[in-house]
Design a protein around this motif. Structure first.
Motif, PDB file in Angstrom:
ATOM      1  N   GLU A 153      -4.370  -1.363  -8.645  1.00 56.27           N
ATOM      2  CA  GLU A 153      -4.366  -1.096  -7.735  1.00 56.27           C
ATOM      3  C   GLU A 153      -3.786  -2.692  -6.961  1.00 56.27           C
ATOM      4  OE1 GLU A 153      -6.742   1.390  -6.200  1.00 56.27           O
ATOM      5  OE2 GLU A 153      -6.307   3.301  -7.466  1.00 56.27           O
ATOM      6  N   HIS A 191       2.833   1.830  -3.630  1.00 56.29           N
ATOM      7  CA  HIS A 191       1.598   2.454  -4.528  1.00 56.29           C
ATOM      8  C   HIS A 191       0.787   3.612  -3.477  1.00 56.29           C
ATOM      9  CE1 HIS A 191      -3.168   2.770  -4.920  1.00 56.29           C
ATOM     10  NE2 HIS A 191      -2.767   2.629  -5.879  1.00 56.29           N
ATOM     11  N   GLU A 201       0.846  -1.237   0.305  1.00 57.57           N
ATOM     12  CA  GLU A 201       0.171  -0.328  -0.013  1.00 57.57           C
ATOM     13  C   GLU A 201       0.776   1.680   0.074  1.00 57.57           C
ATOM     14  OE1 GLU A 201      -3.481   0.322  -0.464  1.00 57.57           O
ATOM     15  OE2 GLU A 201      -3.032  -2.219  -0.113  1.00 57.57           O
TER      16      GLU A 201
END
Length: 145
Positions: free
Chosen positions: A118, A105, A102
């Motif tokens: 994603e 990202h 995460e």
């Protein structure tokens, strides 16, 4: 129950290969690729040779090398072949801890890197994030879950 025959493989000189030390990315635009891998991705430059035409970046224990298409000539020939516009030439997968997918990202998106997929939990027990470098190579950040 019938017996099964197991094929025995003969030893080979290739059995000595046990490590992947470096990966060479053949580039069309060296400045753009260097900016992406050293700047955006933050990989440390290990060596910069031949006026920036051979750039070694340290990624864990592996070197990621950037070089322009046609730089290496063996017996007067290049074996690189032509580039295929708009298509990936390879896929690189970078392993991180599960919580870091995460964070990667968010960092990539904040820098305007186009995200293809994603963070997603995959049926093969990986959490994955897919994106591309400036020359459309497929990049993956993943974690074992």
């Amino acid at each position: 129950m019938p017996s099964q025959t197991v094929a025995v493989r003969k030893p080979s000189a290739l059995d000595a290969i046990r490590h992947l030390d470096y990966v060479i990315l053949i580039c069309e635009d060296m400045p753009k690729m260097r900016a992406f891998y050293a700047g955006t991705m933050g990989f440390r430059v290990h060596k910069d040779l031949w006026d920036g035409n051979w750039v070694e970046l340290k990624v864990g224990s592996v070197l990621l090398v950037l070089r322009p298409r046609g730089l290496v000539q063996l017996k007067g020939r290049s074996h690189d072949g032509p580039a295929r516009a708009g298509s990936a030439g390879l896929q690189l997968a970078f392993r991180v801890a599960p919580a870091e997918v995460e964070a990667c990202h968010a960092a990539l998106a904040a820098q305007g890197v186009p995200i293809l997929d994603e963070p997603t939990d995959q049926p093969w027990a990986h959490r994955t994030l897919f994106f591309q470098d400036p020359e459309h190579n497929l990049l993956e950040v993943y974690a074992d879950i």
